[in-house]
Design an enzyme around this catalytic site. Structure first.
Site, PDB file in Angstrom:
ATOM      1  N   ASN A   1       3.882  25.089  35.366  1.00 43.41           N
ATOM      2  CA  ASN A   1       3.005  23.925  35.413  1.00 43.41           C
ATOM      3  C   ASN A   1       2.336  23.769  34.044  1.00 43.41           C
ATOM      4  O   ASN A   1       1.868  24.747  33.472  1.00 43.41           O
ATOM      5  CB  ASN A   1       1.940  24.107  36.502  1.00 43.41           C
ATOM      6  CG  ASN A   1       2.543  24.154  37.899  1.00 43.41           C
ATOM      7  OD1 ASN A   1       3.504  23.453  38.185  1.00 43.41           O
ATOM      8  ND2 ASN A   1       1.990  24.989  38.765  1.00 43.41           N
TER       9      ASN A   1
ATOM     10  N   GLN B   1      -1.452  22.354  36.213  1.00 44.52           N
ATOM     11  CA  GLN B   1      -1.829  23.668  35.676  1.00 44.52           C
ATOM     12  C   GLN B   1      -3.317  23.908  35.904  1.00 44.52           C
ATOM     13  O   GLN B   1      -4.165  23.172  35.392  1.00 44.52           O
ATOM     14  CB  GLN B   1      -1.505  23.755  34.181  1.00 44.52           C
ATOM     15  CG  GLN B   1      -1.760  25.150  33.610  1.00 44.52           C
ATOM     16  CD  GLN B   1      -1.364  25.275  32.140  1.00 44.52           C
ATOM     17  OE1 GLN B   1      -0.973  24.292  31.501  1.00 44.52           O
ATOM     18  NE2 GLN B   1      -1.469  26.482  31.616  1.00 44.52           N
TER      19      GLN B   1
ATOM     20  N   HIS C   1       2.011  30.698  32.135  1.00 39.99           N
ATOM     21  CA  HIS C   1       2.577  31.590  33.153  1.00 39.99           C
ATOM     22  C   HIS C   1       3.804  30.941  33.776  1.00 39.99           C
ATOM     23  O   HIS C   1       3.856  29.732  33.966  1.00 39.99           O
ATOM     24  CB  HIS C   1       1.550  31.941  34.236  1.00 39.99           C
ATOM     25  CG  HIS C   1       0.824  30.767  34.817  1.00 39.99           C
ATOM     26  ND1 HIS C   1      -0.212  30.127  34.155  1.00 39.99           N
ATOM     27  CD2 HIS C   1       0.987  30.117  35.991  1.00 39.99           C
ATOM     28  CE1 HIS C   1      -0.665  29.137  34.902  1.00 39.99           C
ATOM     29  NE2 HIS C   1       0.051  29.098  36.025  1.00 39.99           N
TER      30      HIS C   1
HETATM   31  P1  DGP Z   1      -1.123  27.010  38.047  1.00 34.36           P
HETATM   32  O1  DGP Z   1      -1.462  25.885  38.960  1.00 34.36           O
HETATM   33  O2  DGP Z   1       0.331  26.951  37.586  1.00 34.36           O
HETATM   34  O3  DGP Z   1      -2.097  27.139  36.897  1.00 34.36           O
HETATM   35  O4  DGP Z   1      -1.224  28.310  38.957  1.00 34.36           O
HETATM   36  C1  DGP Z   1      -2.153  29.320  38.778  1.00 34.36           C
HETATM   37  C2  DGP Z   1      -1.847  30.366  39.811  1.00 34.36           C
HETATM   38  O5  DGP Z   1      -2.634  31.504  39.510  1.00 34.36           O
HETATM   39  C3  DGP Z   1      -2.173  29.958  41.246  1.00 34.36           C
HETATM   40  O6  DGP Z   1      -0.974  29.954  42.011  1.00 34.36           O
HETATM   41  C4  DGP Z   1      -3.113  31.046  41.752  1.00 34.36           C
HETATM   42  C5  DGP Z   1      -3.004  32.131  40.708  1.00 34.36           C
HETATM   43  N1  DGP Z   1      -4.242  32.827  40.444  1.00 34.36           N
HETATM   44  C6  DGP Z   1      -5.422  32.260  40.064  1.00 34.36           C
HETATM   45  N2  DGP Z   1      -6.355  33.211  39.909  1.00 34.36           N
HETATM   46  C7  DGP Z   1      -5.752  34.403  40.176  1.00 34.36           C
HETATM   47  C8  DGP Z   1      -6.206  35.754  40.178  1.00 34.36           C
HETATM   48  O7  DGP Z   1      -7.356  36.076  39.896  1.00 34.36           O
HETATM   49  N3  DGP Z   1      -5.289  36.709  40.519  1.00 34.36           N
HETATM   50  C9  DGP Z   1      -3.990  36.400  40.828  1.00 34.36           C
HETATM   51  N4  DGP Z   1      -3.173  37.416  41.146  1.00 34.36           N
HETATM   52  N5  DGP Z   1      -3.532  35.126  40.832  1.00 34.36           N
HETATM   53  C10 DGP Z   1      -4.406  34.150  40.516  1.00 34.36           C
END
Ligand code: DGP
Length: 111
Positions: free
Chosen positions: A86, A93, A99
């Site tokens: 994203n 995003q 990521h």
């Molecule tokens: P995006 O929308 O592509 O920016 O997705 C960010 C992703 O990151 C979302 O699916 C949830 C994940 N995420 C956010 N905060 C944390 C965290 O503190 N730990 C983990 N393991 N994942 C997280």
């Protein structure tokens, strides 16, 4: 970046369920999984998004993508997987640290 959630995960300040780690890359399970298996592959050095990448990021981008099938196999995704990056507001995003999502473990919606 001191206020970046994923930089804090890299630094060990926020716990994560690790899938893979080397000198430059970390992979960990998504806290809010959208599939039976859902993990993220990130560069350890802060890069905001694909939008901010240039030719200097060629190596790290290649490494993130090449790790996707390797880690997917290790996570048991023998029938395939989906990768998602994203980018920016319209791209959905939420975390501004580059990521690659890797999702699998069931038949996922076609895009
Ligand atoms: P995006 O929308 O592509 O920016 O997705 C960010 C992703 O990151 C979302 O699916 C949830 C994940 N995420 C956010 N905060 C944390 C965290 O503190 N730990 C983990 N393991 N994942 C997280």
């Amino acid at each position: 970046m001191s206020d970046c959630i994923f930089c804090k995960i890299v630094a060990g300040e926020i716990p994560s369920r690790k899938v893979y780690e080397d000198e430059d890359v970390l992979a960990f399970h998504d806290v809010n999984p959208a599939a039976p298996v859902h993990f993220l592959i990130i560069p350890k050095r802060h890069v905001a998004s694909l939008e901010t990448c240039d030719s200097g990021h060629r190596d790290i981008l290649g490494r993130l993508l090449l790790l996707a099938p390797k880690l997917a196999r290790e996570q048991g995704l023998a029938n395939g997987f989906k990768t998602v990056i994203n980018t920016g507001v319209d791209g959905g995003q939420l975390v501004m640290h580059l990521h690659v999502h890797v999702l699998g473990g069931s038949k996922l919606q076609h895009v």
